[in-house]
Write an enzyme that holds these catalytic residues in place. Structure first.
Site, PDB file in Angstrom:
ATOM      1  N   LYS A 266       0.845  -1.208   0.000  1.00  0.00           N
ATOM      2  CA  LYS A 266       0.000   0.000   0.000  1.00  0.00           C
ATOM      3  C   LYS A 266       0.877   1.255   0.000  1.00  0.00           C
ATOM      4  CE  LYS A 266      -3.293   2.575   2.953  1.00  0.00           C
ATOM      5  NZ  LYS A 266      -4.137   2.552   4.165  1.00  0.00           N
ATOM      6  N   ASP A 271      -2.525  10.046   3.907  1.00  0.00           N
ATOM      7  CA  ASP A 271      -3.935   9.669   4.054  1.00  0.00           C
ATOM      8  C   ASP A 271      -4.659  10.679   4.936  1.00  0.00           C
ATOM      9  OD1 ASP A 271      -6.385   8.478   4.242  1.00  0.00           O
ATOM     10  OD2 ASP A 271      -5.723   6.782   5.486  1.00  0.00           O
ATOM     11  N   LYS A 278     -10.176  12.697   8.281  1.00  0.00           N
ATOM     12  CA  LYS A 278      -9.764  12.241   9.618  1.00  0.00           C
ATOM     13  C   LYS A 278      -9.739  13.424  10.579  1.00  0.00           C
ATOM     14  CE  LYS A 278      -6.602   8.521   8.244  1.00  0.00           C
ATOM     15  NZ  LYS A 278      -7.308   7.419   8.909  1.00  0.00           N
ATOM     16  N   ASP A 289       1.538   6.130   5.678  1.00  0.00           N
ATOM     17  CA  ASP A 289       0.578   5.221   5.060  1.00  0.00           C
ATOM     18  C   ASP A 289       1.101   4.582   3.768  1.00  0.00           C
ATOM     19  OD1 ASP A 289      -1.806   4.004   5.624  1.00  0.00           O
ATOM     20  OD2 ASP A 289      -3.047   5.435   4.515  1.00  0.00           O
ATOM     21  N   ASP A 348     -12.148   7.066   3.694  1.00  0.00           N
ATOM     22  CA  ASP A 348     -10.956   6.800   4.510  1.00  0.00           C
ATOM     23  C   ASP A 348     -10.569   5.313   4.481  1.00  0.00           C
ATOM     24  OD1 ASP A 348      -8.825   7.388   6.099  1.00  0.00           O
ATOM     25  OD2 ASP A 348      -9.982   7.595   7.965  1.00  0.00           O
ATOM     26  N   GLU A 350      -9.447   3.672   2.112  1.00  0.00           N
ATOM     27  CA  GLU A 350      -8.898   3.775   0.748  1.00  0.00           C
ATOM     28  C   GLU A 350      -7.866   2.697   0.446  1.00  0.00           C
ATOM     29  OE1 GLU A 350      -7.682   5.333   3.294  1.00  0.00           O
ATOM     30  OE2 GLU A 350      -5.552   4.891   3.016  1.00  0.00           O
ATOM     31  N   ARG A 352      -7.802  -0.555   0.990  1.00  0.00           N
ATOM     32  CA  ARG A 352      -8.351  -1.770   0.354  1.00  0.00           C
ATOM     33  C   ARG A 352      -8.745  -1.509  -1.085  1.00  0.00           C
ATOM     34  NH1 ARG A 352     -12.844  -2.182   4.940  1.00  0.00           N
ATOM     35  NH2 ARG A 352     -11.222  -0.942   5.960  1.00  0.00           N
TER      36      ARG A 352
HETATM   37  N1  BES Z   1      -4.321   4.365   6.989  1.00  0.00           N
HETATM   38  C1  BES Z   1      -5.474   4.079   7.773  1.00  0.00           C
HETATM   39  C2  BES Z   1      -5.221   3.029   8.863  1.00  0.00           C
HETATM   40  C3  BES Z   1      -4.263   3.389   9.956  1.00  0.00           C
HETATM   41  C4  BES Z   1      -4.722   3.741  11.207  1.00  0.00           C
HETATM   42  C5  BES Z   1      -2.893   3.285   9.780  1.00  0.00           C
HETATM   43  C6  BES Z   1      -3.842   4.036  12.233  1.00  0.00           C
HETATM   44  C7  BES Z   1      -2.004   3.582  10.786  1.00  0.00           C
HETATM   45  C8  BES Z   1      -2.475   3.943  12.034  1.00  0.00           C
HETATM   46  C9  BES Z   1      -6.594   3.571   6.874  1.00  0.00           C
HETATM   47  O1  BES Z   1      -6.597   4.072   5.593  1.00  0.00           O
HETATM   48  C10 BES Z   1      -7.882   3.969   7.497  1.00  0.00           C
HETATM   49  O2  BES Z   1      -8.125   5.134   7.559  1.00  0.00           O
HETATM   50  N2  BES Z   1      -8.671   2.980   7.914  1.00  0.00           N
HETATM   51  C11 BES Z   1      -9.923   3.234   8.529  1.00  0.00           C
HETATM   52  C12 BES Z   1     -10.943   2.304   7.908  1.00  0.00           C
HETATM   53  C13 BES Z   1     -12.350   2.574   8.340  1.00  0.00           C
HETATM   54  C14 BES Z   1     -12.812   3.901   7.781  1.00  0.00           C
HETATM   55  C15 BES Z   1     -13.224   1.457   7.829  1.00  0.00           C
HETATM   56  C16 BES Z   1      -9.781   2.945  10.027  1.00  0.00           C
HETATM   57  O3  BES Z   1      -9.115   1.987  10.383  1.00  0.00           O
HETATM   58  O4  BES Z   1     -10.298   3.723  10.803  1.00  0.00           O
HETATM   59 ZN    ZN Z   2      -4.806   4.649   4.838  1.00  0.00          ZN
HETATM   60 MG    MG Z   3      -7.703   5.850   5.400  1.00  0.00          MG
END
Ligand code: BES
Ligand code: ZN
Ligand code: MG
Length: 498
Positions: A266, A271, A278, A289, A348, A350, A352
């Site tokens: 990835k 992000d 966020k 990220d 967010d 993104e 996947r």
């Molecule tokens: N890049 C984030 C995940 C992340 C969180 C990485 C904390 C490092 C530290 C990812 O893109 C994300 O935002 N995931 C969301 C998914 C949700 C919206 C289904 C999450 O985990 O909150």
């Molecule tokens: Zn992310």
């Molecule tokens: Mg995200």
């Protein structure tokens, strides 16, 4: 940094600091050649210190003795190593990393390591663990500091008193420095802010790898990505003004084989969450990220140098996730390259999306096994903290191979299930899938979403959201980017050769 292996102890005694391991319990200090030799050189000071303070032999105790001109080295770092029979390569790596972080505080630019190299486990693992611990523990990132730059560690001198083993140790060290250079490069890529490490920067880094034998590197720009109908990837990329890059690196180490292991990383260089923005509090951390991308890229760097007889394909989709007037809206539906349609419930989620197109693309390029790696879910941080990465897989053999190697590298990975029932959570009312699966089992549903695009190939997924970036130093890991999983991906490729 240069690493030398010598049999003459005097060379190690002549560095800024000297590192030795002290054991308690069943490995008596009289049996310990390094201690014997050092004691002699230091007028029994080590023996006296230990009789006054036997706790110094406890695992994880680090003490500094000043040599008062008895040695050329100004200080001796005494690394308490616990019971000799309980030593493992992972402990050795962490201890060496911890010791060097203390040596750096006293401004050591060179270190002599005169220590036991023969344990109850493989000699090669012991030498590798010590060199990994010291070089990774000495890592520092002060690229943007205009003052207060620390002098880097320049020289490591490892003593192998047995002349016959010096060449053996040298070969191990030369492989190990290839590995540690890759990990440090990975850390640099993750530590640099998103204004430096853009998709274009990642593409330039990838292009450098084209110099290795049996490597081809291909960078697709926006037009080429559009031509392939990568609707899921483009849905993320289109909110940003930073041009996306889709990187493919092919290493053909075994022309006679149809087997091809694909590493997919990835590469979200920042992000923000997109329209599902966020909260601002720790958004800055989201420069990390692209850690999955950096891991894959730098693992390929080592594979290029070590040339194992296997085929490895690296697929690295890179873009930014930003909100703007041309960003994807929550509720939008897109068509992925595979034809599967996706309702974007939350912009967010993104990672996947870009991985869906990336793993599908890997299947079209002849991948026979796929491992994807990503800072994918906050849920993984909740489940496993900053200690272990999460693993989800559809194939026992591939998963076990990965977990076995991870055990040997000490990069902790823990498997979570991929039961069919979880799929209900990311069904969409209006499209084939939606990109969220609710709060429950968030790491699993995110992984299983990606699984929908691997066409049934053996696949394993590594979620490094909690392990890629650390808030405090620990063992051989220093605060900031850890470079986690680079060593595991390198060793797995080497392992597949067998
Ligand atoms: N890049 C984030 C995940 C992340 C969180 C990485 C904390 C490092 C530290 C990812 O893109 C994300 O935002 N995931 C969301 C998914 C949700 C919206 C289904 C999450 O985990 O909150
Ligand atoms: Zn992310
Ligand atoms: Mg995200």
């Amino acid at each position: 940094m240069s690493v030398k292996v010598i049999s003459n102890v005097g060379d190690a005694f002549a560095q800024d600091v000297l590192m030795i391991n002290i054991f308690g319990g069943d490995f008596t200090n009289e049996d310990n050649l390094p201690i014997k030799t050092l004691n002699k050189a230091m007028d029994d000071q080590i023996k006296q210190f230990l009789s006054n303070y036997p706790m110094a032999a406890n695992y994880g105790e680090i003490n500094i003795l000043h040599t008062m001109k008895m040695l050329q080295a100004k200080s001796v770092i005494i690394v308490g190593s616990g019971k000799f029979n309980e030593m493992t390569s992972d402990k050795l790596r962490n201890l060496s990393g911890k010791a060097i972080q203390i040596a750096k505080k006293i401004n050591a630019k060179s270190i002599g390591i005169y220590t036991n190299l023969n344990y109850n486990f493989d000699y090669a693992d012991a030498v590798q663990a010590i060199i990994e611990g010291v070089t990774l523990g000495a890592y520092q990132f002060d690229f943007y500091k205009s003052t207060e730059k620390n002098a880097p560690l320049e020289t490591i001198v490892l003593v192998e008193p047995d002349q016959i083993l010096v060449d053996v140790a040298k070969a191990i060290v030369s492989k190990t420095t290839v590995v540690t250079d890759s990990v440090c490069h990975c850390r640099d890529l993750v530590n640099h802010p998103a204004c430096t490490v853009t998709p274009t920067y990642m593409a330039q880094e990838a292009e450098k790898l084209a110099a290795y034998d049996n490597f081809t590197v291909e960078i697709m720009d926006l037009a080429a990505i559009k031509k392939l109908d990568m609707g899921a990837f483009l849905a993320v990329a289109k909110g940003s003004n930073e041009p996306p890059k889709f990187i493919t690196i092919k290493y053909t180490g075994n022309k006679a084989s149809d087997e091809c292991l694909a590493y997919v990383g990835k590469g979200i260089t920042f992000d923000s969450g997109g329209i599902s923005l966020k909260p601002s509090s720790s958004m800055g951390e989201m420069k990390d990220d692209m850690a999955g991308a950096a891991t894959v890229l730098t693992a390929m760097q080592a594979i290029g140098q070590l040339q194992p007889k296997v085929n490895v394909l690296a697929v690295i989709p890179c873009c930014e996730n930003m909100p703007s007037g041309h960003a994807t809206r929550p509720g939008d539906v897109v068509k992925s390259m595979s034809g599967i349609t996706i309702e974007i419930d939350n912009t967010d989620a993104e990672g996947r999306l870009i991985l869906a197109d990336a793993v599908h693309y890997a299947t079209t390029l002849g991948a026979t096994k796929i491992i994807d790696i990503a800072t994918l879910t906050g849920a993984c941080v909740v489940a496993l903290g900053h200690v272990a990465s999460g693993v989800v897989s559809n194939d026992e053999q591939l998963c076990n191979a990965l977990l076995k190697v991870a055990k040997s590298t000490g990069e902790k990975m823990w498997q979570l299930p991929n039961y069919e029932e979880y799929k209900e959570q990311f069904k969409s009312d209006i499209a084939d899938l939606k990109n969220t699966g609710g709060r429950m089992a968030g790491t699993i549903t995110a992984a299983m979403f990606i699984e929908c695009f691997v066409k049934g190939l053996p696949w394993a997924h590594i979620d490094i959201a909690g392990t890629a970036y650390l808030k405090s130093s620990n063992g051989y890991n220093v605060k900031g980017a850890s470079g986690v999983a680079t060593r595991t991906l390198i060793e797995l490729a080497l392992d597949m050769e067998k």
